[in-house]
Design a protein around this motif. Structure first.
Motif: not given
Length: 311
Positions: A1-8
């Motif tokens: 759910m919170f694996e956004t572009r910011l994470c990668s």
């Protein structure tokens, strides 16, 4: 759910950035937040370069995870610190109080992700054009130096105005605030005040107790008359400052009152004559926890909230 572009982009588990709180956000806190899955930030503030270098070394000794540095661009040491982050191979920097454009090419050449803090859509667009990798949209609920718009009004407008990831900041201190930020279009959040009372934060115990005991109406904004509004918790210094502002006192006199005031509270524990910068969510903060507990509690709680809304 919170694996956004910011994470990668940053190589992190949770899309959370720890706020760059001057004289508070040191290598110890930054390492703890990074070890817990977010991005810890060392605040350069107006500190000398040797201090920032030492805190970077400390963080490197405590974590093998990526962490960043916050650079206050109006600081007289900004240029030296801008070069220091390249020398130390810092992965990400957040910026405030100025335009990072003059350093952008140097930072990009050193593979540093640049995430400016903004308080308007105009500045967000300008930062995107300058090459920013993401934007922190910070509302006036935040502690420290603030703009005019609230997070709820600012965040979705910034999201609509740029194509790069937007991080919500200001008034986010529990799972409800985190969930709300994502509902408004954020791909991550920045949290400051909640981490002030973390076990790993080395701010003076008196400062932590002021946060824990704060009520919803205990934060005020000083410095509007000087053009540099700052949100702090009420104390003798803030009351004196507000009285002088009402009397239209000389701006230089007012600004002198602020010199060294944050350090006095944060490092020396003088919460009477020092500046206790904190956000409006201080009234929500009621317990001390580890950074890991704070982050996991917020994200797991937000996940449950969003799932419940999706039924």
């Amino acid at each position: 759910m919170f694996e956004t572009r910011l994470c990668s982009m940053l190589g992190i588990k949770y899309p959370m950035i720890q706020g760059g709180m001057a004289w508070i956000a040191d290598g110890n806190l930054a390492a703890a937040v990074s070890n817990a899955g977010g991005i810890g930030i060392i605040a350069a503030g107006t500190a000398p370069v040797d201090y920032v270098r030492a805190e970077i070394k400390k963080a490197k000794a405590l974590t093998d995870k990526p962490f960043g540095v916050n650079i206050m661009l109006l600081s007289e040491n900004a240029e030296d610190i801008a070069k220091l982050v390249c020398e130390e191979e810092i992965k990400v920097i957040t910026t405030g109080a100025g335009n990072p454009g003059k350093y952008m090419d140097m930072w990009k050449a050193n593979n540093i992700k640049v995430i400016p803090v903004v308080a308007s859509t105009a500045l967000a667009k300008r930062m995107e054009r300058a090459g920013a990798d993401a934007i922190i949209a910070e509302g006036c609920e935040a502690g420290g130096h603030i703009g005019e718009l609230t997070t709820m009004a600012l965040l979705p407008q910034v999201v609509d105005s740029v194509s790069i990831p937007v991080i919500g900041a200001g008034g986010i201190g529990d799972e409800r605030g985190l969930a709300a930020a994502f509902m408004l279009g954020a791909e991550g959040v920045q949290v400051g005040t909640r981490f002030l009372v973390s076990d790993e934060c080395t701010v003076h115990e008196n400062y932590k107790e002021k946060i824990i005991n704060a009520k919803d109406i205990d934060s005020v904004v000083t410095g509007r008359s000087t053009g540099h509004p700052v949100r702090v918790l009420r104390n003798q210094l803030s009351r004196k400052y507000q009285i002088l502002e009402k009397e239209n006192s000389d701006k230089e006199e007012l600004e002198k009152m602020g010199i060294g005031a944050l350090r006095k509270a944060a490092r020396e524990g003088d919460v009477v004559n020092g500046s206790i910068m904190a956000g409006q969510i201080a009234g929500l903060v009621s317990k001390k926890q580890s950074c890991k507990e704070i982050i996991e509690e917020m994200f797991l709680g937000a996940k449950d909230i969003i799932k419940a809304l999706s039924i």
